[in-house]
Design an enzyme around this catalytic site. Sequence first.
Site, PDB file in Angstrom:
ATOM      1  N   HIS A  42       4.421  -6.998  16.362  1.00  0.00           N
ATOM      2  CA  HIS A  42       4.349  -6.268  15.094  1.00  0.00           C
ATOM      3  C   HIS A  42       4.858  -4.840  15.275  1.00  0.00           C
ATOM      4  O   HIS A  42       5.030  -4.354  16.402  1.00  0.00           O
ATOM      5  CB  HIS A  42       2.911  -6.237  14.566  1.00  0.00           C
ATOM      6  CG  HIS A  42       1.963  -5.473  15.453  1.00  0.00           C
ATOM      7  ND1 HIS A  42       1.527  -5.947  16.659  1.00  0.00           N
ATOM      8  CD2 HIS A  42       1.374  -4.251  15.301  1.00  0.00           C
ATOM      9  CE1 HIS A  42       0.721  -5.065  17.225  1.00  0.00           C
ATOM     10  NE2 HIS A  42       0.609  -4.019  16.422  1.00  0.00           N
ATOM     11  N   ASP A  94       3.527  -1.115  13.782  1.00  0.00           N
ATOM     12  CA  ASP A  94       2.237  -0.704  13.212  1.00  0.00           C
ATOM     13  C   ASP A  94       2.316  -0.336  11.728  1.00  0.00           C
ATOM     14  O   ASP A  94       3.191   0.428  11.308  1.00  0.00           O
ATOM     15  CB  ASP A  94       1.640   0.449  14.022  1.00  0.00           C
ATOM     16  CG  ASP A  94       1.029  -0.072  15.323  1.00  0.00           C
ATOM     17  OD1 ASP A  94       0.542  -1.221  15.339  1.00  0.00           O
ATOM     18  OD2 ASP A  94       1.053   0.657  16.334  1.00  0.00           O
ATOM     19  N   HIS A 153       5.938  -4.405  19.086  1.00  0.00           N
ATOM     20  CA  HIS A 153       5.150  -4.482  20.320  1.00  0.00           C
ATOM     21  C   HIS A 153       4.114  -5.598  20.222  1.00  0.00           C
ATOM     22  O   HIS A 153       3.852  -6.130  19.129  1.00  0.00           O
ATOM     23  CB  HIS A 153       4.494  -3.136  20.636  1.00  0.00           C
ATOM     24  CG  HIS A 153       3.551  -2.647  19.592  1.00  0.00           C
ATOM     25  ND1 HIS A 153       3.969  -2.100  18.394  1.00  0.00           N
ATOM     26  CD2 HIS A 153       2.199  -2.630  19.547  1.00  0.00           C
ATOM     27  CE1 HIS A 153       2.918  -1.763  17.672  1.00  0.00           C
ATOM     28  NE2 HIS A 153       1.821  -2.081  18.344  1.00  0.00           N
TER      29      HIS A 153
END
Length: 301
Positions: free
Chosen positions: A103, A105, A257
């Site tokens: 994803h 953030d 990440h």
Amino acid sequence: MNIKPLTSALGAEITDIDLAVPMAEDDWATLYKAWLDHLVLVFPDQHLNPEQQIAFARRFGPLDDHHEDPTYRLPGYPEIYQIGNFIHNGEMAKTKDTGRKWHSDHSYTTRPTLISMLYCKKIPPVGGSTMFSSTYMAYDTLSEKMKSMLEGLEVVHDFRNFLSPSFFWKPKVKDFSSIKERFPPVVHPLVRTHPETGKKVLYMSEGNMSSIVDLTDDESRCLLDFLFMHAKRPEFTYRHFYKVNDLVFWDNRCVQHYATADYSHDANNPRHMFRLTVLGQRSGRLLEDLRIVEPVQTAAS
Ligand code: SIN
């Protein structure tokens, strides 16, 4: 300051710099350029108190105060949010499985995060790594035909998508409708231009991306599955194995990440991170804005 690239895709280790002391303008400019060039920066062996970590992060912009979820704020420091499998008020922290899907953030909001910064306070003897992938590289390596096909497409990012079970993580969600109320689905362009580098980039956040606007379900599923597979090719990634006192941060505009579940969840050997979030610019829009307004019912003549 010494800058050592960690892979050809992304990541650089920066040494010979002390982030606890205010930085001269020329050092700041070098560090900032290294961040834009390498996307993920790793600073080993930093000794920062909360004020120093906050002061450093604040140079990049305003910080989140975590009012959405105050439970894991560091007492006295609302900017610092604690994640990991540490004991909090006598029980295992609910942030122990944060980030168990690829994803970027807060892509499920109209103000996605600019920078996420982790300061490693404790790490188990084995594992506890984070994986990163460059979504510049994911874009650059597409064929020209595919690039032109993707241009102009918009993707629905929906936090409820993140909460479906993954191979390791089985979130126990009781009430999806209240999640939808708190985080209504949003739409972001798939291909964007990075506002600072001017380079084209895929805006990827696999765990949150639920469909592509105006494609059929089948078309959308097929294309998303291809993009998910493509964007995490090993060649586009760097995996960081932490040591205590590592400070790591990344640019969410061009990086996905994944918090790897590669360690024993033994509370005696916890993974404990102080996370800081630099707020990004407003972008995207609520999915609701795209909804076709129902025709007004007229009385039968
Ligand atoms: C996150 O997904 O924001 C946290 C990543 C990590 O804990 O490795």
